[in-house]
Design a protein around this motif. Sequence first.
Motif, PDB file in Angstrom:
ATOM      1  N   LEU A  31      54.800  14.712  -6.182  1.00  0.00           N
ATOM      2  CA  LEU A  31      54.490  14.959  -4.783  1.00  0.00           C
ATOM      3  C   LEU A  31      53.841  13.744  -4.139  1.00  0.00           C
ATOM      4  CD1 LEU A  31      53.337  18.635  -5.207  1.00  0.00           C
ATOM      5  CD2 LEU A  31      55.477  17.811  -4.229  1.00  0.00           C
ATOM      6  N   ARG A  32      53.055  12.996  -4.932  1.00  0.00           N
ATOM      7  CA  ARG A  32      52.447  11.789  -4.359  1.00  0.00           C
ATOM      8  C   ARG A  32      53.514  10.747  -4.064  1.00  0.00           C
ATOM      9  NH1 ARG A  32      49.289   9.610  -8.042  1.00  0.00           N
ATOM     10  NH2 ARG A  32      49.083  11.351  -9.491  1.00  0.00           N
ATOM     11  N   ALA A  33      54.572  10.704  -4.908  1.00  0.00           N
ATOM     12  CA  ALA A  33      55.661   9.751  -4.659  1.00  0.00           C
ATOM     13  C   ALA A  33      56.359  10.063  -3.341  1.00  0.00           C
ATOM     14  CB  ALA A  33      56.664   9.800  -5.803  1.00  0.00           C
ATOM     15  N   LEU A  34      56.516  11.362  -3.041  1.00  0.00           N
ATOM     16  CA  LEU A  34      57.210  11.739  -1.804  1.00  0.00           C
ATOM     17  C   LEU A  34      56.360  11.440  -0.576  1.00  0.00           C
ATOM     18  CD1 LEU A  34      58.927  15.093  -2.805  1.00  0.00           C
ATOM     19  CD2 LEU A  34      59.916  12.813  -2.688  1.00  0.00           C
ATOM     20  N   ASP A  35      55.058  11.258  -0.777  1.00  0.00           N
ATOM     21  CA  ASP A  35      54.172  10.866   0.312  1.00  0.00           C
ATOM     22  C   ASP A  35      54.180  11.887   1.452  1.00  0.00           C
ATOM     23  OD1 ASP A  35      52.343   9.373   1.583  1.00  0.00           O
ATOM     24  OD2 ASP A  35      53.731   7.875   2.381  1.00  0.00           O
ATOM     25  N   VAL A  36      54.028  13.162   1.090  1.00  0.00           N
ATOM     26  CA  VAL A  36      53.920  14.217   2.093  1.00  0.00           C
ATOM     27  C   VAL A  36      52.567  14.877   1.876  1.00  0.00           C
ATOM     28  CG1 VAL A  36      54.934  16.368   2.922  1.00  0.00           C
ATOM     29  CG2 VAL A  36      56.405  14.574   2.006  1.00  0.00           C
ATOM     30  N   GLN A  37      51.868  15.212   2.955  1.00  0.00           N
ATOM     31  CA  GLN A  37      50.562  15.856   2.829  1.00  0.00           C
ATOM     32  C   GLN A  37      50.733  17.366   2.819  1.00  0.00           C
ATOM     33  OE1 GLN A  37      47.816  14.150   2.098  1.00  0.00           O
ATOM     34  NE2 GLN A  37      49.297  12.458   2.091  1.00  0.00           N
ATOM     35  N   PRO A  38      49.935  18.073   1.998  1.00  0.00           N
ATOM     36  CA  PRO A  38      50.027  19.547   2.021  1.00  0.00           C
ATOM     37  C   PRO A  38      49.514  20.091   3.349  1.00  0.00           C
ATOM     38  CG  PRO A  38      48.238  18.823   0.595  1.00  0.00           C
ATOM     39  CD  PRO A  38      48.963  17.587   1.015  1.00  0.00           C
ATOM     40  N   HIS A  39      50.034  21.258   3.719  1.00  0.00           N
ATOM     41  CA  HIS A  39      49.616  21.909   4.962  1.00  0.00           C
ATOM     42  C   HIS A  39      48.195  22.458   4.788  1.00  0.00           C
ATOM     43  CE1 HIS A  39      50.105  24.065   8.696  1.00  0.00           C
ATOM     44  NE2 HIS A  39      49.785  25.193   8.110  1.00  0.00           N
ATOM     45  N   LEU A  40      47.939  23.040   3.626  1.00  0.00           N
ATOM     46  CA  LEU A  40      46.607  23.555   3.285  1.00  0.00           C
ATOM     47  C   LEU A  40      46.321  23.137   1.851  1.00  0.00           C
ATOM     48  CD1 LEU A  40      46.427  27.330   4.356  1.00  0.00           C
ATOM     49  CD2 LEU A  40      45.295  25.392   5.444  1.00  0.00           C
ATOM     50  N   GLY A  41      45.035  22.970   1.534  1.00  0.00           N
ATOM     51  CA  GLY A  41      44.663  22.722   0.141  1.00  0.00           C
ATOM     52  C   GLY A  41      45.072  21.336  -0.326  1.00  0.00           C
ATOM     53  N   ARG A  42      45.599  21.271  -1.568  1.00  0.00           N
ATOM     54  CA  ARG A  42      45.853  19.968  -2.169  1.00  0.00           C
ATOM     55  C   ARG A  42      47.133  20.012  -2.989  1.00  0.00           C
ATOM     56  NH1 ARG A  42      44.755  20.596  -7.573  1.00  0.00           N
ATOM     57  NH2 ARG A  42      43.458  22.386  -8.133  1.00  0.00           N
ATOM     58  N   TRP A  43      47.615  18.840  -3.408  1.00  0.00           N
ATOM     59  CA  TRP A  43      48.688  18.753  -4.391  1.00  0.00           C
ATOM     60  C   TRP A  43      48.063  18.901  -5.782  1.00  0.00           C
ATOM     61  CZ3 TRP A  43      52.258  20.048  -1.589  1.00  0.00           C
ATOM     62  CH2 TRP A  43      52.898  19.302  -0.606  1.00  0.00           C
ATOM     63  N   PHE A  44      48.894  18.840  -6.817  1.00  0.00           N
ATOM     64  CA  PHE A  44      48.348  18.980  -8.172  1.00  0.00           C
ATOM     65  C   PHE A  44      47.584  17.723  -8.568  1.00  0.00           C
ATOM     66  CE2 PHE A  44      52.256  21.695  -8.430  1.00  0.00           C
ATOM     67  CZ  PHE A  44      51.571  22.895  -8.365  1.00  0.00           C
ATOM     68  N   SER A  45      46.671  17.889  -9.533  1.00  0.00           N
ATOM     69  CA  SER A  45      45.923  16.739 -10.046  1.00  0.00           C
ATOM     70  C   SER A  45      46.479  16.394 -11.422  1.00  0.00           C
ATOM     71  CB  SER A  45      44.448  17.103 -10.148  1.00  0.00           C
ATOM     72  OG  SER A  45      44.299  18.139 -11.095  1.00  0.00           O
ATOM     73  N   PRO A  46      46.207  15.179 -11.918  1.00  0.00           N
ATOM     74  CA  PRO A  46      46.731  14.786 -13.233  1.00  0.00           C
ATOM     75  C   PRO A  46      46.292  15.755 -14.331  1.00  0.00           C
ATOM     76  CG  PRO A  46      45.812  12.895 -12.089  1.00  0.00           C
ATOM     77  CD  PRO A  46      45.498  14.096 -11.251  1.00  0.00           C
ATOM     78  N   GLU A  47      45.092  16.356 -14.182  1.00  0.00           N
ATOM     79  CA  GLU A  47      44.608  17.263 -15.236  1.00  0.00           C
ATOM     80  C   GLU A  47      45.527  18.467 -15.382  1.00  0.00           C
ATOM     81  OE1 GLU A  47      42.327  16.315 -12.575  1.00  0.00           O
ATOM     82  OE2 GLU A  47      42.224  14.550 -13.871  1.00  0.00           O
ATOM     83  N   GLU A  48      46.130  18.896 -14.254  1.00  0.00           N
ATOM     84  CA  GLU A  48      46.956  20.103 -14.301  1.00  0.00           C
ATOM     85  C   GLU A  48      48.271  19.882 -15.047  1.00  0.00           C
ATOM     86  OE1 GLU A  48      46.506  20.596 -10.168  1.00  0.00           O
ATOM     87  OE2 GLU A  48      45.382  22.446 -10.362  1.00  0.00           O
ATOM     88  N   ASP A  49      48.557  18.608 -15.391  1.00  0.00           N
ATOM     89  CA  ASP A  49      49.763  18.309 -16.152  1.00  0.00           C
ATOM     90  C   ASP A  49      49.612  18.626 -17.635  1.00  0.00           C
ATOM     91  OD1 ASP A  49      51.007  17.487 -13.954  1.00  0.00           O
ATOM     92  OD2 ASP A  49      51.169  15.363 -14.490  1.00  0.00           O
ATOM     93  N   SER A  50      48.371  18.842 -18.084  1.00  0.00           N
ATOM     94  CA  SER A  50      48.214  19.054 -19.527  1.00  0.00           C
ATOM     95  C   SER A  50      48.058  20.541 -19.819  1.00  0.00           C
ATOM     96  CB  SER A  50      47.023  18.256 -20.048  1.00  0.00           C
ATOM     97  OG  SER A  50      45.991  18.292 -19.109  1.00  0.00           O
ATOM     98  N   PRO A  51      48.637  20.970 -20.966  1.00  0.00           N
ATOM     99  CA  PRO A  51      48.603  22.382 -21.311  1.00  0.00           C
ATOM    100  C   PRO A  51      47.164  22.842 -21.500  1.00  0.00           C
ATOM    101  CG  PRO A  51      49.720  21.079 -23.022  1.00  0.00           C
ATOM    102  CD  PRO A  51      49.253  20.139 -21.988  1.00  0.00           C
TER     103      PRO A  51
END
Lengths: 926, 112
Positions: A220-240
Amino acid sequence: MKTGEAPPPLAEVLVRSLIPRGHVRSSILGDLREEFGERAEREGLSAARRWYWRQAVTVFGNALRDRLAGRSWSRPNDFGGEYDPRHHTAGGGKGFDGGQPLADLRFALRQLVRRPGLAAITVFTLALGIGANTVVFSVVNGVLLKPLPYGEPDRLVSLWNTASGLGMSRVDQAAALHFTYLEEASSFRELGLWTRNSVTMSQGEEPTRVEAVWVTDGTLRALDVQPHLGRWFSPEEDSPGSPRTVILSHGIWQAQFAGDPHVLGQTVTIEGGQVEIVGVMPPGFGFLDSDPALLLPLQFDLSRLTVDGFSFRSLGRLAPGVTVEAATAELDRLVPAAIERFPGGMTLETRERAEFSPRVIPLAEEVVGDVGPVLWVLMGAMAITLLIACANVANLFLVRTEDRKREVAIRTAIGASKGQVARQFLTESMLLGLIGGVVGLGLAMGGLHVLKSLAVDHLPRLPEVTLDPFVLLFTLGISILVGLLLGLLPVLTLRKLSPMASTRAVGGGSGRHKEHHRLSNTLVVGQMALALVLLTGSGLMVRSFAALTRVNPGFQAPEEVLTFRLNIPSVQARSDVDAARLLGDIASAIGEIPGVTGVGLSSSITMDGLSANSGLNIEDFPSPDGGSPPSRRFKFIGPGYFATMRNEILAGRDISWDDIHNLNPVVVVTENLARTYWRTPSEALGKRVFVGRTLAPGSLREIVGVVGNIHDDGMRQAPTPTVFWPMVTPNPWPGDRVEEPVRASRSMAFAVRSPEVASGNLLHEVRQAIWSVNPNLALSSVQTLEEIQGRSLARTSFTLVLLLVAAGMAMILGAVGLYGVISHLVSRRTGEIGVRMSLGADAGNVRWMVLRHGLWLILTGVTAGVVAALGLTRFLDVLLFGVEPLDPSTFGAVAIFVVFVALLATYLPAHRASQIDPVDAIRFER
Amino acid sequence: MSRLGFIGEFEQVVLLAILRLGDEAYAPSIACVLEGDAGRPVSRGSLYSTLDRLERKGLLQWRIEATSARKRGDPKRRFSVTEPGIVALRASRRMLLSLWDGLEAVLEGPTP
């Protein structure tokens, strides 16, 4: 009359509107004003106004009725303009001084209103051509030209691989490669890994299946679009093991949460687990060419990764100043590092044998795919249609120019310069072009709606196809161009017109008929030729479509087969084998529904776009030097799948429940796979195959059946060599990818055959049957087999329909053009025909004389068209199937058709000519 | 004249009004005669349409008079009946009279 006593201005406009400027109009306005003044004095102002309005309406109504009947309340010699005593004192020729463009425009408008029939035909013809071009251009613009709707879209790229050693032109991304690139590569500012999968979501009572895209945080950061509310995922959320989170689409946020601004922090149930909402996507956000309802984090345990499982998509944003080539080269250097860091998968040796190498391409190319040629072909077809429309209108203009010579002559005689006359003609044609453009835009709005519904499944970026400012600019541009072209033609034919010649023109006779005629003949020949080119293209597409529908896809009567997918979440069945048992129970429950004649289960239905491939070794034909075996399509099926699809078993038998329950080591293969190694399907029976680099103990499978070929990659593609495994089977990859001893799938597609499919009741009954077994399951991808097959034909049928529309328009316009030219010829030669007939020529002679002229035009046009088509049909090559671009029978049939239609268009005026009464004709000439 | 056939009733009335008005036959005066003397309301739309039609048939003609009577100096059209117009009126009259002939007892008697 005081100013306050002037008639209502709007009512005066109404009176003026349909009466051509001149003495008649001035006098009527004067009369009404005079009476208005008298009435105002006698009965009061408001009564007078009411009276005036009533009279204005009756004047308008009567003038309109007379105008429609071809009678205008003016006289040809009454073009003196609004009577203005001051005007008469001005210099000579002032009346035609078009000094101001506005005057030209007013005059042009009057010319159009004076000949409403001609104006209507012209506007309609141009509107059709311009409208069709606008529609197709809006698609070209939305799909091919518009940048992707993300920040700095030209820096976005897609990452995948090729393995030419295995004959694979595209291999998706492996997570191990992605994480290596993410840490080591300097060519990218952001890198993301993603995949698509639908999930079961419960919000309220009924579980629903929704489309989801699983992404790593960089996506999502590569696409360079801002969320309407809240946030995109963080790197921590990539790990199980990290808390489960989800981002909602704007649509589902509105629909299911009523746009609740406090939605962040709430939870939804996804695949049976509670998931926290951390963000909402902006409105209109699409993920490349899809429109997912949910975004979910894609999680990996890096300690367990190997360079294998090439089943993810990857995208990235190039760092400033880095080219695609430089990025590709860097990735190529990093592959060995990935192999070293994540051992156990691909080795340096297998990499070399497979000729495995990374590819980086602009993301826009990836999203648009190979639809470009189709769109450019259609754009070309529409341009040709517009040319034909222009030629038609140009011919009308030429005829009219002849008729207007007298007007031009008078104007030049009293002092108008050639420039002024030319400008007047240009203003008129530009006006027509622009009106045609406006009407065409109206047609385009409707057309675009139809086209979007036609193209719904197989055109990428369809929501971005709109009549945006750039399209409007294009429409304006072609309208002006068309206007210019049309205006130049009469100007050119009039350019040598000297005042002497023009005054001769007043007399009616003219030596310039020939030149005029040559021009209109050329136009008609051009129209015939272009129409033939389009018809040939459509003819080839028709034959392609026919050839495609003759292909046996590997199933029959697809309209009777309903398909859908079921996914068994782990809360419903702990092990994969339990899940498979549940799927089997559901299949039996569905089989009990009255009318159902077959139920089949498969990991993927023919042509549904899901594919799993793997190398397959044949025991009797080992790969030389232990190299990689050829890749085959793998499907995992339940009993009755072939019977339900009506795919013929050519030798041996189907997979049975016994095979599944007892984990028998058996497979079924398709005919083409069998024939690769053996002469007949029955010879393949009893032969053994295995998967994996080396023959592991117990991995041999016996071929127990051979079925007819299946076109799994679509009707246009060659049949796919396929291996069918029992849906529950000893793991074919022992010790390799999956560690479990038995391989079973939690997500299976169902095929249900019943004559009731069309009625729509079946789906309801199928749902009841599923819920009777387990009420917590949701169906997804519900579609009939016919719809799946239709999608495979969609691009061909879409192109076919549009080409046929263009060709049909072209043929009609061409025939009308020919008819017009021949009719004009007949009316011009009426006198001559009369003389001939009075000298003894019979109707047959006359008919032949006219037909001969038409025939000459037709044959020239057809010849030119065939030559042009020979050169142009090769652009269709990528769209054709089972027919050559230079197919002689298509060329022949189209040429005969064009000659036939054109002869018909010629015959009508020829027949009329033969019915001319010589006496009338000679009088007419006089 | 034969190809023109007979003229309509309203056309006759208009032509007769023009003949009556003589040198004063402008459209408002024609309307005035029709509304006043003939006692029938006349919309200007149908009047101008009829004048146009009669001119097309060659039964009347007009010429422009730039009068100073109008403040804006709008031209006035003065209408006059042409020779064919007179012939057409005569033919209509003859036809009507011959049709009337012998019907006096019915048409002039008490209304049933």
